[in-house]
Enzyme design. Structure first.
Site, short mmCIF file in Angstrom:
data_model
loop_
_atom_site.label_atom_id
_atom_site.label_comp_id
_atom_site.label_asym_id
_atom_site.label_seq_id
_atom_site.Cartn_x
_atom_site.Cartn_y
_atom_site.Cartn_z
N HIS A 257 43.15 -24.67 37.40
CA HIS A 257 42.46 -25.10 36.28
C HIS A 257 41.35 -25.96 36.49
CE1 HIS A 257 42.41 -27.49 32.67
NE2 HIS A 257 43.02 -28.36 32.72
N CYS B 6 39.90 -31.44 29.06
CA CYS B 6 40.16 -30.21 29.59
C CYS B 6 39.79 -28.93 28.53
CB CYS B 6 41.84 -30.27 29.96
SG CYS B 6 42.43 -31.59 31.14
#
Length: 372
Positions: free
Chosen positions: A319, A68
């Site tokens: 995200h 991430c």
């Protein structure tokens, strides 16, 4: 609707080049952040950036990945190319397309950012990993449901004024705090409002050497950049301390010659509300076990002592894995340039950001300042 990984890349690359006031021919190197992990059938993607302009043909282009934190990995690689004297202009792009993937596969893809021998069978996928972290935190420090709801409500309220946010809706504390049909428990004590959104998105920026930036219409400088990688298995560390995050902040503030109180705002990685809560403690904004109290105090609100996620964070803006770190740098630069519109923090001069891959495994901190 109708977007692809390629079209997302092309759109933001063109916009970044134009915004920087350069031509595609001026770009010396390209770095693409793209996690993928099964989200896109096209897995060899670095050269898709060249589709933005034929003048990018034969430029060095590399794809990077660090879960991430993939976007920040791309930014940091571009900075190293400039510092090494290998480039004057680096085009950095981050991208992810997640919504075309069936829900069950989304969970499996995201779980690849964990240690599969230990976590591969975790129910609810990556949300389940952070659900376990939240449960352990509650066991050590007591029920923090109010604090988590305060974080979710704050970030959604901030996101209303962000035109780039995926969700522009003020959900309110009561909705975020209460289990309901629209806000069910997902994993452990985490409800739907505690989890960031599954998203499609892209972001891009142009990095420039000091001499190349001298003629630019605006210039935001890096006071410090740090990258700290921790053990992948959670069993090898105290997962409630986010020690990699703490070390990255320690190194960055030391390199910047600054204290946390010198920052005008922070953009931090709120993939789940429990992550933001623990990050308050890791960065030194709250003492261990007191992140929830700080969330409820309003000190991290837009008008508080240190505004955290004035953009709405991952909770509101989404995200898209590979794009997130690049987006955080773009939004931080916009704040410092005074170009953040409705999410502007008044008088912002020094901004910090923390982007995390896995459960505090890949830890990136950047501290930026306005140069011109």
């Amino acid at each position: 609707e109708g977007e692809t990984v390629e079209s997302l890349i092309v759109a933001v690359a063109r916009e970044a080049i134009a915004h920087a006031g350069i031509s595609a021919a001026d770009v010396d190197e390209i770095v693409l952040g793209h996690f993928n992990a099964g989200f896109s059938p096209q897995d060899f993607t670095a050269s898709l950036v060249l589709q933005a302009d034929d003048a990018l043909r034969f430029k060095r282009a590399t794809r990077v990945e660090n879960a991430c934190a993939t976007g920040s990995a791309a930014v940091h690689q571009g900075i190293r190319a400039i510092r090494a004297g290998a480039a004057r202009h680096v085009l950095v792009v981050g991208v992810e397309q997640m919504t075309r993937t069936p829900a069950a596969e989304i969970g499996a893809n995201l779980l690849k950012a964990s240690y599969l021998p230990d976590d591969g069978d975790t129910p609810a996928g990556f949300a389940g990993v952070f659900g376990r972290i939240a449960s352990a935190y509650f066991q050590r420090h007591g029920d923090q449901s109010d604090g988590l709801a305060a974080i979710a409500a704050k970030n959604h309220a901030n996101g209303v004024a962000n035109p780039y946010a995926q969700m522009q809706k003020d959900l309110g504390f009561d909705f975020c705090r209460t289990e309901s049909e629209k806000n069910p428990f997902v994993a452990g004590p985490l409800k739907r409002t505690d989890c960031s959104l599954v998203s499609d998105g892209a972001a891009a920026l142009v990095l420039a050497s000091a001499d190349a930036a001298a003629s630019a219409p605006r210039a935001i400088g890096f006071r410090a950049v740090t990258h700290v990688q921790d053990f992948l298995p959670m069993s090898k560390r105290d997962i409630l301390r986010f020690e990699g995050c703490a070390e990255a902040w320690r190194q960055a503030l030391a390199a910047a010659g600054a204290q946390l109180s010198d920052l005008s705002f922070v953009e931090t990685h709120d993939c789940f509300t429990i992550a933001e809560l623990i990050e308050y403690e890791a960065m030194g904004l709250a003492r261990p076990g007191e992140g929830g109290r700080l969330a409820l105090s309003g000190e991290a609100a837009k008008g508080g002592r240190l505004p955290v996620n004035p953009s709405g964070g991952l909770k509101a803006k989404g995200h898209p894995i590979g794009a997130t770190g690049v987006s955080m740098h773009v939004l931080t630069a916009m704040q410092l340039a005074g170009e953040a519109g409705g999410i502007q923090v008044p008088g912002a001069t020094l901004g910090g950001l923390f982007n995390m891959g896995g459960a505090a495994v890949a830890n990136y901190v950047s501290i930026l300042e306005r140069r011109r």
